[in-house]
Enzyme design. Sequence first.
Site, PDB file in Angstrom:
ATOM      1  N   ARG A 116       0.830  -1.212   0.000  1.00  0.00           N
ATOM      2  CA  ARG A 116       0.000   0.000   0.000  1.00  0.00           C
ATOM      3  C   ARG A 116       0.858   1.253   0.000  1.00  0.00           C
ATOM      4  NH1 ARG A 116      -1.849   1.562   5.802  1.00  0.00           N
ATOM      5  NH2 ARG A 116      -0.263   0.612   7.105  1.00  0.00           N
TER       6      ARG A 116
ATOM      7  N   GLY B  78      -4.764  -1.707  -0.685  1.00  0.00           N
ATOM      8  CA  GLY B  78      -3.734  -0.693  -0.872  1.00  0.00           C
ATOM      9  C   GLY B  78      -4.035   0.630  -0.206  1.00  0.00           C
TER      10      GLY B  78
ATOM     11  N   ARG C 281      15.308  -2.246   3.027  1.00  0.00           N
ATOM     12  CA  ARG C 281      15.134  -2.968   4.283  1.00  0.00           C
ATOM     13  C   ARG C 281      16.067  -4.173   4.367  1.00  0.00           C
ATOM     14  NH1 ARG C 281       9.337  -1.603   5.305  1.00  0.00           N
ATOM     15  NH2 ARG C 281       8.806  -0.144   3.650  1.00  0.00           N
TER      16      ARG C 281
ATOM     17  N   ASP D 264      11.345  -6.890   7.689  1.00  0.00           N
ATOM     18  CA  ASP D 264      10.870  -5.984   6.637  1.00  0.00           C
ATOM     19  C   ASP D 264      10.578  -4.598   7.189  1.00  0.00           C
ATOM     20  OD1 ASP D 264       8.740  -7.768   7.760  1.00  0.00           O
ATOM     21  OD2 ASP D 264       7.424  -6.300   6.810  1.00  0.00           O
TER      22      ASP D 264
ATOM     23  N   ASP E  49       7.729   2.555  10.113  1.00  0.00           N
ATOM     24  CA  ASP E  49       6.471   1.837  10.333  1.00  0.00           C
ATOM     25  C   ASP E  49       5.980   1.977  11.772  1.00  0.00           C
ATOM     26  OD1 ASP E  49       6.293   1.191   7.721  1.00  0.00           O
ATOM     27  OD2 ASP E  49       6.735  -0.928   7.939  1.00  0.00           O
TER      28      ASP E  49
END
Length: 491
Positions: A90, A123, A180, A249, A259
């Site tokens: 997304r 997404g 990552r 990740d 994140d």
Amino acid sequence: MTSFKFDNSYANLPEAFCRSCSPTAVAAPELISLNTSLATELGLDLHGLDAGALARIFSGNQLLTGSQPVATVYAGHQFGGFNPQLGDGRAILLGEIVDIHGRRRDVQLKGAGRTPYSRGGDGRSPLGPVIREYLISEAMHALGVPTTRALAAVVSGENVYRDEALPGAILTRVAASHIRVGTFEFFAARGDMENLRRLADYVIDRHYPAARDSDNPYLGLLNAVTDNQVALIAQWMSIGFIHGVMNTDNVLVSGETVDYGPCAFMDAYHPQTVFSSIDRRGRYAYQMQPAICQWNMARFAESLVPLLDDQQDNALAMATEVIRSMMPRYEQAWLAHMRAKLGLYTEQSSDKQLVDDLLAAMDASEVDFTLLFRSLCDAVENPLQAAAPAQLFASPRDWLGWAERWAARLAAETQYASERAQRMRSINPAVIPRNHRVQQAIDKATQSGDFSDFERLKRVLATPYEDHPADDPWLGPPPAGEKVCQTFCGT
């Protein structure tokens, strides 16, 4: 047409790294917030653009000249289990910008629609996770922690369906890069040595050029990435931050925090604290973060083994040595932070025990992590007469017994008490993004379109080391009925 002077490099790597993918237009985008200071830092020319034009740009409805939008691919260990292909489900990388300081920065949209890696998802992002990431990533930046940044937030004018219909939103995120540990795992798991080497060379050139001059550039890369991760986790621990989902990740090789889904800051100090609703076994609890960092770097080292030496035994020995050295390096970095939080600028062998004993007493009395260390900034001038920290403990004796040892330790320092207190105020924040206030801002925005608490939090979190007397009652720990004990992934 407005241009952001994109200077793309990742999008020009082979197709194995990313796929072309344009944002999907939304119905009625409206600008929630624009980070003007970050826009200036990026050198963006937004002169003459009204809110409607900005909403079209930061929703992806208007694609800017020079943008080469792509979705990047990566793998990842999620809660210890390996998924060989994940990728931007997304998120869409619009391109790269070289900022006014000469640093290359990614500009990415989150919630901009389906990509080739959406794995059946829509997404999109609900408004709540966009508000959470905007507030907490910018708070982390103000606290001095390496992090991705929030450039803009836009409501989409469309609903996103999870357990219920929720207003949709799009975040524009800026990072040194979005590469990552899982990106390396993706190529290593496939035995694609050509692209693994290409990726390593790209990361060295973009993030760690000094490694190119070392005897073994790929070993230099491993050392540099682990050094940055050790430093990052030590900072997290020193401010009571819990990431909540330290999958490979979600580990950027640039050393930035990324994140902000099920993340949170501790209120009362408990080393076993977990906030993530999906972390049922405490894998990513506060106290586990250093060990998980080492585990994640071991996965990174495994991916680099084919590049370290033609002889596998030699390569494994090199990688193992780096990983084994991580915990001593972490302890040193963490203790340096904790000494500074206590106003100690020399080193004594007993310092770790002094810190450990304070944390144990805080745990036993459920002392608020942020309040305690901020209160020490004033207490440092006369620890045995300090009322504020004493009031945080269940028994004043718990404070006084430790304070006597702290006072004796401070006597070995050379700074004036006032100078030490001033330095401590630049290290121990007065303000953090309290979980209940972040959730309150989310609830008001999603339920009634009221962004007043979001704006209030943005303002105070921008200066976390300053006192905010007018906001003090609002910024403190939560009352019992307002505690937020679980946070959730944005997907």
